[in-house]
Design a protein around this motif. Structure first.
Motif, PDB file in Angstrom:
ATOM      1  N   MET A   9      33.467  36.118  -7.299  1.00  0.00           N
ATOM      2  CA  MET A   9      34.438  35.036  -7.254  1.00  0.00           C
ATOM      3  C   MET A   9      33.760  33.704  -6.948  1.00  0.00           C
ATOM      4  O   MET A   9      32.824  33.637  -6.157  1.00  0.00           O
ATOM      5  CB  MET A   9      35.490  35.343  -6.187  1.00  0.00           C
ATOM      6  CG  MET A   9      36.202  36.678  -6.392  1.00  0.00           C
ATOM      7  SD  MET A   9      37.213  36.717  -7.895  1.00  0.00           S
ATOM      8  CE  MET A   9      38.427  35.472  -7.487  1.00  0.00           C
ATOM      9  N   GLU A  23      40.876  36.272 -13.654  1.00  0.00           N
ATOM     10  CA  GLU A  23      39.604  36.878 -13.282  1.00  0.00           C
ATOM     11  C   GLU A  23      39.297  38.101 -14.125  1.00  0.00           C
ATOM     12  O   GLU A  23      38.917  39.161 -13.613  1.00  0.00           O
ATOM     13  CB  GLU A  23      39.603  37.248 -11.793  1.00  0.00           C
ATOM     14  CG  GLU A  23      39.713  36.029 -10.901  1.00  0.00           C
ATOM     15  CD  GLU A  23      40.897  36.068  -9.955  1.00  0.00           C
ATOM     16  OE1 GLU A  23      41.419  37.146  -9.713  1.00  0.00           O
ATOM     17  OE2 GLU A  23      41.303  35.002  -9.460  1.00  0.00           O
ATOM     18  N   ALA A  24      39.472  37.957 -15.444  1.00  0.00           N
ATOM     19  CA  ALA A  24      39.357  39.108 -16.338  1.00  0.00           C
ATOM     20  C   ALA A  24      37.910  39.514 -16.586  1.00  0.00           C
ATOM     21  O   ALA A  24      37.653  40.558 -17.174  1.00  0.00           O
ATOM     22  CB  ALA A  24      40.059  38.807 -17.652  1.00  0.00           C
ATOM     23  N   GLY A  25      36.974  38.687 -16.154  1.00  0.00           N
ATOM     24  CA  GLY A  25      35.566  39.065 -16.293  1.00  0.00           C
ATOM     25  C   GLY A  25      34.843  38.321 -17.391  1.00  0.00           C
ATOM     26  O   GLY A  25      35.318  37.301 -17.900  1.00  0.00           O
ATOM     27  N   THR A  26      33.679  38.831 -17.774  1.00  0.00           N
ATOM     28  CA  THR A  26      32.850  38.183 -18.789  1.00  0.00           C
ATOM     29  C   THR A  26      33.493  38.338 -20.171  1.00  0.00           C
ATOM     30  O   THR A  26      34.496  39.026 -20.330  1.00  0.00           O
ATOM     31  CB  THR A  26      31.438  38.792 -18.788  1.00  0.00           C
ATOM     32  OG1 THR A  26      31.563  40.208 -18.835  1.00  0.00           O
ATOM     33  CG2 THR A  26      30.684  38.420 -17.526  1.00  0.00           C
ATOM     34  N   LEU A  76      28.258  30.685 -11.652  1.00  0.00           N
ATOM     35  CA  LEU A  76      29.008  31.933 -11.663  1.00  0.00           C
ATOM     36  C   LEU A  76      28.802  32.747 -12.936  1.00  0.00           C
ATOM     37  O   LEU A  76      28.745  33.980 -12.891  1.00  0.00           O
ATOM     38  CB  LEU A  76      30.501  31.633 -11.484  1.00  0.00           C
ATOM     39  CG  LEU A  76      31.335  32.852 -11.133  1.00  0.00           C
ATOM     40  CD1 LEU A  76      31.149  33.214  -9.668  1.00  0.00           C
ATOM     41  CD2 LEU A  76      32.788  32.623 -11.442  1.00  0.00           C
ATOM     42  N   ILE A  77      28.681  32.069 -14.082  1.00  0.00           N
ATOM     43  CA  ILE A  77      28.511  32.804 -15.346  1.00  0.00           C
ATOM     44  C   ILE A  77      27.211  33.597 -15.297  1.00  0.00           C
ATOM     45  O   ILE A  77      27.180  34.792 -15.582  1.00  0.00           O
ATOM     46  CB  ILE A  77      28.525  31.834 -16.556  1.00  0.00           C
ATOM     47  CG1 ILE A  77      29.881  31.103 -16.644  1.00  0.00           C
ATOM     48  CG2 ILE A  77      28.259  32.587 -17.852  1.00  0.00           C
ATOM     49  CD1 ILE A  77      29.978  30.078 -17.760  1.00  0.00           C
ATOM     50  N   THR A  96      27.418  36.459 -12.645  1.00  0.00           N
ATOM     51  CA  THR A  96      28.231  37.611 -13.063  1.00  0.00           C
ATOM     52  C   THR A  96      27.482  38.449 -14.084  1.00  0.00           C
ATOM     53  O   THR A  96      27.510  39.682 -14.049  1.00  0.00           O
ATOM     54  CB  THR A  96      29.572  37.132 -13.645  1.00  0.00           C
ATOM     55  OG1 THR A  96      30.168  36.227 -12.722  1.00  0.00           O
ATOM     56  CG2 THR A  96      30.516  38.295 -13.868  1.00  0.00           C
ATOM     57  N   LYS A  97      26.785  37.773 -15.009  1.00  0.00           N
ATOM     58  CA  LYS A  97      25.999  38.513 -15.995  1.00  0.00           C
ATOM     59  C   LYS A  97      24.898  39.315 -15.316  1.00  0.00           C
ATOM     60  O   LYS A  97      24.600  40.442 -15.708  1.00  0.00           O
ATOM     61  CB  LYS A  97      25.430  37.561 -17.054  1.00  0.00           C
ATOM     62  CG  LYS A  97      26.508  37.178 -18.066  1.00  0.00           C
ATOM     63  CD  LYS A  97      26.011  36.289 -19.184  1.00  0.00           C
ATOM     64  CE  LYS A  97      27.177  35.950 -20.113  1.00  0.00           C
ATOM     65  NZ  LYS A  97      26.921  34.755 -20.917  1.00  0.00           N
ATOM     66  N   THR A 146      34.866  34.544 -17.593  1.00  0.00           N
ATOM     67  CA  THR A 146      33.680  34.014 -16.943  1.00  0.00           C
ATOM     68  C   THR A 146      32.693  33.695 -18.059  1.00  0.00           C
ATOM     69  O   THR A 146      31.774  34.448 -18.349  1.00  0.00           O
ATOM     70  CB  THR A 146      33.099  35.041 -15.952  1.00  0.00           C
ATOM     71  OG1 THR A 146      34.156  35.525 -15.124  1.00  0.00           O
ATOM     72  CG2 THR A 146      32.032  34.420 -15.072  1.00  0.00           C
ATOM     73  N   ASP A 147      32.936  32.591 -18.732  1.00  0.00           N
ATOM     74  CA  ASP A 147      32.138  32.181 -19.892  1.00  0.00           C
ATOM     75  C   ASP A 147      32.490  30.721 -20.178  1.00  0.00           C
ATOM     76  O   ASP A 147      33.291  30.120 -19.477  1.00  0.00           O
ATOM     77  CB  ASP A 147      32.480  33.076 -21.100  1.00  0.00           C
ATOM     78  CG  ASP A 147      31.327  33.148 -22.108  1.00  0.00           C
ATOM     79  OD1 ASP A 147      30.887  32.091 -22.589  1.00  0.00           O
ATOM     80  OD2 ASP A 147      30.867  34.260 -22.388  1.00  0.00           O
ATOM     81  N   GLU A 202      26.481  42.292 -13.719  1.00  0.00           N
ATOM     82  CA  GLU A 202      26.784  43.243 -14.801  1.00  0.00           C
ATOM     83  C   GLU A 202      25.546  44.055 -15.162  1.00  0.00           C
ATOM     84  O   GLU A 202      25.604  45.262 -15.356  1.00  0.00           O
ATOM     85  CB  GLU A 202      27.249  42.462 -16.046  1.00  0.00           C
ATOM     86  CG  GLU A 202      28.621  42.830 -16.526  1.00  0.00           C
ATOM     87  CD  GLU A 202      29.031  42.013 -17.767  1.00  0.00           C
ATOM     88  OE1 GLU A 202      30.215  42.055 -18.096  1.00  0.00           O
ATOM     89  OE2 GLU A 202      28.198  41.327 -18.410  1.00  0.00           O
ATOM     90  N   SER A 234      44.628  40.405 -11.448  1.00  0.00           N
ATOM     91  CA  SER A 234      43.358  40.637 -12.131  1.00  0.00           C
ATOM     92  C   SER A 234      43.363  41.953 -12.910  1.00  0.00           C
ATOM     93  O   SER A 234      42.338  42.360 -13.437  1.00  0.00           O
ATOM     94  CB  SER A 234      42.201  40.595 -11.138  1.00  0.00           C
ATOM     95  OG  SER A 234      42.379  41.583 -10.140  1.00  0.00           O
ATOM     96  N   ARG A 248      34.555  42.122 -21.672  1.00  0.00           N
ATOM     97  CA  ARG A 248      35.611  42.757 -20.893  1.00  0.00           C
ATOM     98  C   ARG A 248      36.873  41.874 -20.859  1.00  0.00           C
ATOM     99  O   ARG A 248      37.994  42.355 -21.036  1.00  0.00           O
ATOM    100  CB  ARG A 248      35.105  43.004 -19.465  1.00  0.00           C
ATOM    101  CG  ARG A 248      36.166  43.541 -18.519  1.00  0.00           C
ATOM    102  CD  ARG A 248      35.573  43.788 -17.118  1.00  0.00           C
ATOM    103  NE  ARG A 248      36.499  43.395 -16.071  1.00  0.00           N
ATOM    104  CZ  ARG A 248      37.342  44.228 -15.465  1.00  0.00           C
ATOM    105  NH1 ARG A 248      37.377  45.482 -15.785  1.00  0.00           N
ATOM    106  NH2 ARG A 248      38.163  43.789 -14.535  1.00  0.00           N
ATOM    107  N   ILE A 257      34.180  45.014 -13.130  1.00  0.00           N
ATOM    108  CA  ILE A 257      33.847  43.736 -12.491  1.00  0.00           C
ATOM    109  C   ILE A 257      34.950  42.711 -12.712  1.00  0.00           C
ATOM    110  O   ILE A 257      35.185  42.270 -13.831  1.00  0.00           O
ATOM    111  CB  ILE A 257      32.511  43.178 -13.009  1.00  0.00           C
ATOM    112  CG1 ILE A 257      31.399  44.215 -12.822  1.00  0.00           C
ATOM    113  CG2 ILE A 257      32.158  41.882 -12.281  1.00  0.00           C
ATOM    114  CD1 ILE A 257      30.074  43.792 -13.405  1.00  0.00           C
ATOM    115  N   THR A 258      35.635  42.379 -11.642  1.00  0.00           N
ATOM    116  CA  THR A 258      36.593  41.284 -11.647  1.00  0.00           C
ATOM    117  C   THR A 258      35.797  40.011 -11.412  1.00  0.00           C
ATOM    118  O   THR A 258      35.038  39.943 -10.450  1.00  0.00           O
ATOM    119  CB  THR A 258      37.588  41.476 -10.479  1.00  0.00           C
ATOM    120  OG1 THR A 258      38.297  42.688 -10.686  1.00  0.00           O
ATOM    121  CG2 THR A 258      38.562  40.327 -10.374  1.00  0.00           C
ATOM    122  N   SER A 259      35.918  39.032 -12.291  1.00  0.00           N
ATOM    123  CA  SER A 259      35.216  37.777 -12.016  1.00  0.00           C
ATOM    124  C   SER A 259      36.038  36.625 -12.521  1.00  0.00           C
ATOM    125  O   SER A 259      36.704  36.725 -13.543  1.00  0.00           O
ATOM    126  CB  SER A 259      33.829  37.780 -12.661  1.00  0.00           C
ATOM    127  OG  SER A 259      33.933  37.833 -14.063  1.00  0.00           O
TER     128      SER A 259
END
Lengths: 351, 351
Positions: free
Chosen positions: A299, B205-208, A276-277, A280-281, B237-238, A284, B179, B211, A263-265
């Protein structure tokens, strides 16, 4: 990334290491090895988490004599970790372990080393020489002014390798772990130029989960990027299954293992107008049991969203309380934020 | 580790980047920039966490007009993140920001670019060109068969750099984020050979958190190990403060920042006879507010314990329900497990 270093292919139980084999994940139990029930339970948990080779400490004869029973009850190769004692090594071999972790130079008498090597050869059991910055020989420490250096670690490894090679034993694997990134990386780099044996890679005593994850990711990641490493271990002062989780993520992020969705986010910023947080969770969570290596992008806005979405199998691009669902770069749906997950699930199923 | 790459020294507000300056930690707010109160609160939290440069999105004039007030209320340099609009850039400069993040080639008209460059030069405000794999120019994508490549990212950067250099503007910083680790590393590696400008390094955009921590540690860690990188950002993403925590750990583990105690602690194994996970967490808790860079080792057994303890300022080596307290390699005390922390605290205070 550099091409993977060419190493000798070695069989460990039912798996291969080195040659063109995939990089495998190892861990070590922290139970009393003589407690077969607890040890097997932990190994089973580790297998389930993705551990591919398991090592157990063999500090005494009671532990050694338990290895046969443990071996019968597990599915992955079993490695006996032994220090100093040829008797424990011989018993472990007799019990049917798949590999020894043993530094032959630490066995005091050449005749005893020969016994171990002969027994290992008969059963086709490889030996890993495990050099650890914390336990270098005094003579080497002295030579390097009482400091643990990458050169000293490599010199120690070469001594142990020579003992085995002189006895015509070449089913050898080697590790060179220091507790910091720089010495670890340099030691592996030096040794990788000297020998063709597979290398087991890790930073030792890396600390608790957070610190250890960062240090292991950098150290192991650097070496893998350079093409060095045939098996890896993430050493954490934490539950062994956490080690596996980190190890898997390292391999996955370097495309050395196809291991479920990526997952790229994006990081959130002042342009993001959806949560978004949370989103994305949730994504996941939705995909966590999928085994297929699909690429998902979540995104927050239209600046980098469309570009990343273009590269993903399926993507969500957030807008103002709405989201676009994109497949292989094509916009499929424009849905309100509260319906986004539902529609995402539907489209995911079609993939 | 390689020597740090020699880069141009550039002033950003009250800090320097490049030259021999330390690697600095950046992050970005995720509040609505026009909401000054919320934005300043988040920046203050980030400052406290260790953020050294802060970027805010400037998507509209209301956000731009808030920058002056934000700037007055914070202590670290403020960077305006702008896409496409020269008007927003001019207003941000007028408001007193310390740096722009702006790709000049994305401003449609050369006259407008000149206005921005002139204003930036007058106020001695550097410009970061931020290339992102997700938003490469169509012409470059086309040239590379519609794929985002490291070469394409570098080509895009060179185009933007040329625009600024042609206008005699050289207070430039550059980032090249993709990414994934490989394209990110390769892009920075290529560009670092072409220009002397400082580089802002990160995987986007590395993710949560989990990850993203692994990917950022590998990608940023690799580049820093190679001597590349003048500022870093861990994109997660946090919560933005989590980014800072990870960034600090990366710099600390590569000895690029003296940042409080380092705790070396071993993974538990079947030889461990004390509750090492609990003990290490307790030690972590005891030392968490110490600013001095002391090296602590918490070791589970006597195999590698003494060696690691030798290198530490203070160490605990676990035995059978007892622990040794070791200082600079010398055993100070042998105490029962339940008194270990108390004695450790005493000895720590003396340091």
């Amino acid at each position: 990334m550099k091409n993977r270093r060419k190493t000798k292919k070695i069989k460990i139980g039912n798996v291969f290491v080195g040659g063109n084999s995939p990089v495998l994940i190892q861990s070590m139990t922290n139970t009393d090895t003589a407690d077969v029930k607890k040890t097997v339970k932990q190994i089973k948990d580790l297998e389930k988490a993705g551990c591919e080779i398991i090592r157990v400490a063999v500090p005494n004869m009671k532990a050694a004599k338990s290895l046969g029973e443990i071996k019968k009850l597990i599915n992955i190769p079993l490695v006996a970790d032994i220090h100093f004692s040829y008797e424990l090594a011989l018993e472990s071999i007799k019990q049917g372990v798949d590999k020894l972790r043993l530094n032959p130079g630490n066995i005091s008498n050449l005749e005893n080393i020969k016994k171990v090597v002969k027994a290992a050869k008969n059963k086709k059991i490889p030996i890993r020489i495990g050099i650890n910055g914390g336990s270098l020989e005094k003579s080497i420490l002295k030579k390097y002014k009482n400091r643990v250096t990458a050169e000293g670690m490599v010199e120690s490894a070469m001594r142990h390798i020579k003992i085995l090679e002189d006895l015509n034993f070449t089913d050898i694997l080697i590790s060179l772990k220091a507790s910091d990134i720089e010495r670890t990386v340099e030691a592996y780099r030096l040794l990788s130029k000297k020998v063709k044996y597979p290398l087991h890679v890790g930073v030792t005593e890396a600390g608790t989960a957070f610190r250890g994850t960062v240090i292991s990711s950098i150290g192991i990641g650097y070496l893998l990027y350079e093409g060095i490493g045939d098996t890896i271990r993430v050493s954490l002062t934490d539950k062994p299954t956490t080690e596996i989780k980190v190890a898997r993520e390292i391999l996955k992020s370097l495309n050395l293992k196809e291991d479920g969705p990526q997952i790229t986010s994006c990081p959130t910023c002042g342009r993001t107008e959806i949560d978004l947080i949370k989103l994305t969770k949730q994504v996941e969570d939705i995909v966590k049991d999928i085994k297929k290596p699909i690429h998902i992008a979540v995104m927050g806005c239209v600046v980098n969203g469309p570009g990343e979405a273009h590269e993903a199998d399926i993507a969500i691009i957030g807008g103002k309380k709405v989201g676009l669902i994109v497949k292989k770069g094509e916009i499929i749906k424009n849905v309100p934020e509260n319906k986004l997950l539902e529609e995402f699930k539907k489209e995911l199923k079609k993939l």
